[in-house]
Design an enzyme around this catalytic site. Structure first.
Site, short mmCIF file in Angstrom:
data_model
loop_
_atom_site.label_atom_id
_atom_site.label_comp_id
_atom_site.label_asym_id
_atom_site.label_seq_id
_atom_site.Cartn_x
_atom_site.Cartn_y
_atom_site.Cartn_z
N ASP A 34 0.84 -1.20 0.00
CA ASP A 34 0.00 0.00 0.00
C ASP A 34 0.87 1.25 0.00
O ASP A 34 0.59 2.23 -0.66
CB ASP A 34 -0.89 0.04 1.26
CG ASP A 34 -1.99 -0.98 1.17
OD1 ASP A 34 -2.09 -1.63 0.11
OD2 ASP A 34 -2.74 -1.12 2.16
N SER A 83 -36.73 -3.10 -15.47
CA SER A 83 -36.53 -3.89 -14.25
C SER A 83 -36.84 -5.34 -14.57
O SER A 83 -37.23 -5.68 -15.69
CB SER A 83 -37.41 -3.35 -13.13
OG SER A 83 -38.73 -3.34 -13.57
N GLU A 113 -27.39 -15.91 -12.03
CA GLU A 113 -26.51 -14.90 -11.41
C GLU A 113 -27.05 -14.51 -10.05
O GLU A 113 -28.22 -14.76 -9.75
CB GLU A 113 -26.51 -13.63 -12.27
CG GLU A 113 -25.69 -13.73 -13.52
CD GLU A 113 -25.85 -12.50 -14.40
OE1 GLU A 113 -26.30 -11.44 -13.92
OE2 GLU A 113 -25.51 -12.61 -15.57
N LYS A 115 -28.43 -11.75 -7.45
CA LYS A 115 -29.10 -10.46 -7.56
C LYS A 115 -28.52 -9.56 -6.48
O LYS A 115 -28.89 -9.65 -5.31
CB LYS A 115 -30.61 -10.61 -7.41
CG LYS A 115 -31.36 -9.36 -7.75
CD LYS A 115 -32.85 -9.63 -7.88
CE LYS A 115 -33.62 -8.43 -8.40
NZ LYS A 115 -33.43 -7.20 -7.64
N ASP A 117 -27.67 -6.65 -4.07
CA ASP A 117 -28.61 -5.71 -3.45
C ASP A 117 -27.93 -4.35 -3.30
O ASP A 117 -27.31 -4.05 -2.29
CB ASP A 117 -29.03 -6.26 -2.08
CG ASP A 117 -30.29 -5.58 -1.59
OD1 ASP A 117 -30.90 -4.83 -2.36
OD2 ASP A 117 -30.67 -5.82 -0.43
N ARG A 136 -30.16 4.68 -12.04
CA ARG A 136 -31.35 4.18 -12.73
C ARG A 136 -32.45 5.25 -12.81
O ARG A 136 -33.09 5.42 -13.84
CB ARG A 136 -31.87 2.95 -12.00
CG ARG A 136 -33.09 2.37 -12.62
CD ARG A 136 -33.42 1.03 -12.01
NE ARG A 136 -34.46 0.40 -12.79
CZ ARG A 136 -35.75 0.67 -12.67
NH1 ARG A 136 -36.14 1.55 -11.78
NH2 ARG A 136 -36.64 0.07 -13.42
N TYR A 224 -23.35 -6.62 -15.03
CA TYR A 224 -24.24 -7.69 -15.50
C TYR A 224 -24.83 -7.47 -16.89
O TYR A 224 -25.69 -8.21 -17.30
CB TYR A 224 -25.34 -7.94 -14.48
CG TYR A 224 -26.16 -6.73 -14.07
CD1 TYR A 224 -26.91 -6.03 -15.00
CD2 TYR A 224 -26.15 -6.31 -12.75
CE1 TYR A 224 -27.64 -4.94 -14.63
CE2 TYR A 224 -26.90 -5.21 -12.36
CZ TYR A 224 -27.65 -4.52 -13.31
OH TYR A 224 -28.37 -3.43 -12.94
N LYS A 315 -36.70 -13.84 -5.86
CA LYS A 315 -36.32 -13.04 -4.67
C LYS A 315 -36.39 -13.91 -3.43
O LYS A 315 -37.38 -14.62 -3.23
CB LYS A 315 -37.30 -11.87 -4.50
CG LYS A 315 -37.22 -10.85 -5.62
CD LYS A 315 -36.41 -9.66 -5.23
CE LYS A 315 -37.28 -8.61 -4.57
NZ LYS A 315 -36.58 -7.35 -4.40
N CYS A 409 -33.27 8.92 32.55
CA CYS A 409 -32.15 8.03 32.26
C CYS A 409 -32.26 6.76 33.12
O CYS A 409 -32.43 6.85 34.34
CB CYS A 409 -30.84 8.75 32.55
SG CYS A 409 -29.40 7.67 32.39
N CYS A 412 -29.27 6.95 35.81
CA CYS A 412 -29.07 7.98 36.84
C CYS A 412 -30.34 8.79 37.11
O CYS A 412 -30.31 9.73 37.89
CB CYS A 412 -27.93 8.91 36.44
SG CYS A 412 -28.36 10.01 35.10
N CYS A 427 -29.33 11.64 27.74
CA CYS A 427 -29.33 11.86 29.18
C CYS A 427 -28.60 13.18 29.41
O CYS A 427 -27.49 13.38 28.89
CB CYS A 427 -28.60 10.71 29.87
SG CYS A 427 -28.09 11.10 31.54
N CYS A 433 -23.82 11.01 35.29
CA CYS A 433 -24.38 9.70 34.94
C CYS A 433 -23.25 8.67 34.90
O CYS A 433 -22.32 8.79 34.08
CB CYS A 433 -25.08 9.79 33.59
SG CYS A 433 -25.71 8.21 33.04
S1 IVH Z 1 -30.20 -7.78 -15.13
C1 IVH Z 1 -33.58 -5.69 -17.91
N1 IVH Z 1 -28.73 -8.89 -13.31
O1 IVH Z 1 -32.13 -5.77 -10.17
C2 IVH Z 1 -33.08 -5.74 -16.54
N2 IVH Z 1 -30.10 -7.07 -12.66
O2 IVH Z 1 -35.24 -5.27 -11.17
C3 IVH Z 1 -31.70 -6.24 -16.53
N3 IVH Z 1 -29.86 -6.43 -10.31
O3 IVH Z 1 -32.41 -2.54 -11.18
C4 IVH Z 1 -31.19 -6.36 -15.18
N4 IVH Z 1 -28.38 -7.95 -9.78
O4 IVH Z 1 -30.08 -3.17 -10.65
C5 IVH Z 1 -29.64 -7.93 -13.58
N5 IVH Z 1 -27.35 -9.97 -11.83
C6 IVH Z 1 -28.22 -9.02 -12.08
C7 IVH Z 1 -28.68 -8.12 -11.09
C8 IVH Z 1 -29.63 -7.15 -11.43
C9 IVH Z 1 -29.10 -6.95 -9.33
C10 IVH Z 1 -30.83 -5.32 -10.12
C11 IVH Z 1 -30.73 -4.27 -11.18
C12 IVH Z 1 -32.15 -3.86 -11.53
C13 IVH Z 1 -32.97 -4.77 -10.69
C14 IVH Z 1 -33.97 -5.43 -11.60
#
Ligand code: IVH
Length: 670
Positions: A34, A83, A113, A115, A117, A136, A224, A315, A409, A412, A427, A433
């Protein structure tokens, strides 16, 4: 160095740093320490300051941030950000697979894949350079967060290999759990409210105005999807692998972050695997995404108004259990902040037994309409401590009792107060305290502050209970004869403790300052204050205006410092600690002087004999102060070439003397 050789050197350093970045953040292997990395970066920064004609928007120096975005501009997405349709059961996945099979001929490959978060992002590259990054938003337009995205080190600023001229890559920006926990640890240390979950914090971080803060937080990104390249390969899976050649971080096949399969069983197996193992991931996911691999099949399947038919998400039901809330107790922190804690009937969740959940503050109790003896839903997020997300109202029985937030509190009995604009109750008895007092001493002796050998929370508790210590200065007045009287303290442990205290007198000023426990003065802020003001007296005497002039010190911190030292008792503690020989000033650096004491400087433009950083260092080592913007009180502006005309005008309008580089050197040599 002349301009031509600087250009070559800047290119060489940039390339080298980009390569190290790539191997560390994308390939997970480190080829350099580093320290050495930072040295190269500093060298590049200095060269760019000296030769700004060769600095550019894609330089590795952009990783540390510095660009401020006052208002995020709205940008229309070139390709709408759709989405995914969500499913919550395996039956729904089976249905989707049957639908797909009906619409396209058989022999279908699926890509599974994670998903992630986090927050979706679309990043545009033109001629191999990162030109724009957009959130987005509503799917058709988002916000331009380019400066902040550039600080995420796993996202390349400049591509390698054979990339298309103009394309967009989509992915998810997320908070790695380790970095999220570190951030909350810092919040805790400086007495601030912690962040509730990594996703919202990632989203909030991405919209911060100061990209330097974004850089420090350590966001990450997985990619992705690629748009606008034409079909690089036959399918999505192969394309994802291909973009790795250009320098992108892609999900690992080895770790099973991505997988190609031809069967429904294969899809189910992937879902099964991550349903069980997701708690072990270093980041949060909220499901699995399944995509039809081949592009020509994707085209055949097409889109609905909102989402592609060729992909679906499964999900996870957030790992949630139901248990009963026995009661709520209230904890007092060292700053007096009250945190309500839910005591639960023990229940298994994510592989551990859970019996407590944080409720954060009074508003949270009201929001959840929480009653004692309620059946509550508990979930585990990115934090170790789980949280209550709701109440099963159908189970509310006659013995449920509304929770009254305490007004005194629990330690105290003093009255609690809610400060204006804050969600926490405090407090008010910060002088008496016992929990606050002990908390302050524990903070002072902690690893990141005085790190006192031989002294831990239990001993502090014992010494406090028998009345030997009441504050941090008392520690240094302890004698062998007093401490030996404490239960379980043998000769050796007493000597250890006393020598630990003696050694702590050598601890540097920034750590001592952090140890004082001033609200909002965490480790980093303490360092900034110490380096800028040099000693405790300057800090005690500093006015609000002079405090906020210091880099990264805002109103909230300045007010807190001023009110801390308005309290005579806090001044007395400092005086006593000083008397015991603790370090309250920055040690002098070689070549230092006080020639510029009391003078403040704004350094701007490009210089020939020194870099801007060197000039600023010279000012500080000679006792002067660097400030960010010109005001009536500024002593001098040191103006180099290319200093902005508006700054020059402001200086002359306010009558601030302007020095050239040579005049500044003459001033130093006077
Ligand atoms: S593919 C046409 N792949 O999930 C949509 N989305 O509702 C293509 N997300 O807002 C999305 N992991 O941000 C895709 N492996 C993944 C993902 C992913 C998370 C999110 C993405 C999107 C939401 C879809």
């Amino acid at each position: 160095m002349n301009a031509d050789s600087a250009k070559i050197e800047i290119e060489k350093l940039s390339k080298e740093l980009n390569q190290h970045n790539q191997s560390y953040y994308v390939e997970d292997k480190s080829l350099i320490s580093d320290f050495d990395f930072d040295q190269l970066l500093i060298k590049l920064q200095e060269l760019e300051e000296k030769f700004p004609q060769w600095a550019n928007d894609y330089s590795p120096t952009k990783r540390v941030g510095g660009d401020i975005t006052k208002k995020f501009e709205t940008v229309i997405h070139k390709y709408p950000m759709l989405s995914l349709s969500n499913t919550y059961s395996k039956e729904e996945i089976e249905d989707w697979v049957s639908r797909v099979k009906k619409m396209v001929e058989d022999d279908i490959e699926y890509v599974c894949e994670l998903k992630y978060d986090g927050v979706a992002i679309g990043i545009q590259y033109i001629d191999g350079k990162l030109t724009q990054a957009i959130t987005r938003g509503d799917g058709s337009k988002g916000e331009n967060v380019t400066a902040n995205v550039k600080t995420i080190r796993s996202i390349p600023l400049v591509l390698e290999g054979n990339y298309p001229n103009d394309f967009e890559i989509r992915g998810e920006i997320f908070f790695p759990l380790e970095n999220f926990r570190k951030l909350n640890e810092l919040k805790r240390e400086s007495g601030e409210q912690e962040f509730a979950n990594p996703r919202n914090t990632a989203s909030g971080t991405l919209k911060m105005q100061d990209s330097k803060v974004v850089a420090q937080r350590g966001l990450d990104c997985f990619l992705y999807g690629v748009y606008g390249t034409g079909n690089l390969r036959e399918g999505h899976f192969e394309t994802v692998k291909k973009v790795a050649d250009w320098g992108f971080k892609i999900p690992s096949e080895k770790l099973r972050y991505i997988e190609k399969t031809k069967s429904l069983d294969g899809v189910m197996d992937f879902i099964e695997f991550w349903s069980e193992k997701r708690q072990k991931l270093p980041f949060e996911i909220d499901g699995i995404v399944i995509k039809v691999n081949k592009y020509h099949k994707q085209e055949e399947l097409g889109y609905t108004a909102k989402s592609p038919r060729w992909a679906i998400s499964y999900k996870f039901k957030a790992e949630r259990v139901e248990t009963s809330l026995m009661n709520v107790t209230f904890q007092v922190g060292r700053t007096g902040a009250i945190t309500p804690v839910a005591n639960l009937k023990p229940v298994q969740l994510g592989g551990t037994t859970v019996q407590r959940a944080s409720l954060y503050n009074a508003d949270q109790i009201v929001k959840l309409d929480l009653h004692e003896n309620d059946q509550v839903y508990v979930e585990k997020g990115g934090e170790i401590i789980p949280k209550i997300v709701g109440v099963n109202l159908t189970e509310r029985s006659g013995n449920s009792r509304a929770i009254n937030f305490i007004d005194k509190c629990p330690e105290c009995d003093s009255l609690l107060k809610k400060k204006e604009g804050e969600v926490l109750h405090y407090c008010t008895n910060d002088k008496g305290c016992p929990t606050q007092l002990k908390g302050k001493i524990e903070h002072f002796i902690g690893r990141k502050a005085m790190d006192i050998d031989g002294l831990g929370a239990e001993t502090v508790d014992n010494l406090f209970e028998v009345g030997l210590i009441n504050n941090i200065a008392d520690l240094y007045e302890l004698t062998f004869d007093q401490v030996i009287e404490i239960e379980r303290m043998a000769d050796k442990s007493v000597n250890n403790l006393l020598s630990g205290l003696k050694m702590s007198k050598e601890i540097s000023f920034p750590k001592v300052l952090f140890g004082l426990g001033i609200r909002f003065v965490g480790e980093t802020v303490a360092k900034k204050l110490a380096n800028s003001l040099k000693n405790i007296d300057a800090l005690i005497e500093a006015s609000f205006d002079s405090l906020i002039e210091i880099d990264e010190i805002g109103d909230k911190i300045a007010i807190s410092i001023i009110s801390h030292f308005e309290d005579e008792e806090n001044i007395e503690i400092v005086q006593r600690l000083k008397g015991h020989g603790l370090t309250f000033e920055i040690e002098e650096i070689e070549g230092s002087s006080t020639k510029l004491k009391g003078l403040s400087f704004v350094v701007s433009g490009v210089f020939t004999k020194f870099s801007r950083t060197e000039l600023k260092e010279l000012i500080e080592t000679n006792g002067g102060k660097n400030i960010g913007s010109i005001s009536k009180k500024t002593s001098f502006v040191v103006a180099g070439e290319k200093m902005g005309p508006s700054k020059l005008k402001k200086a002359s309008d306010l009558g601030v003397e302007i020095l050239t580089e040579d005049q500044f050197i003459a001033l130093l040599n006077e």
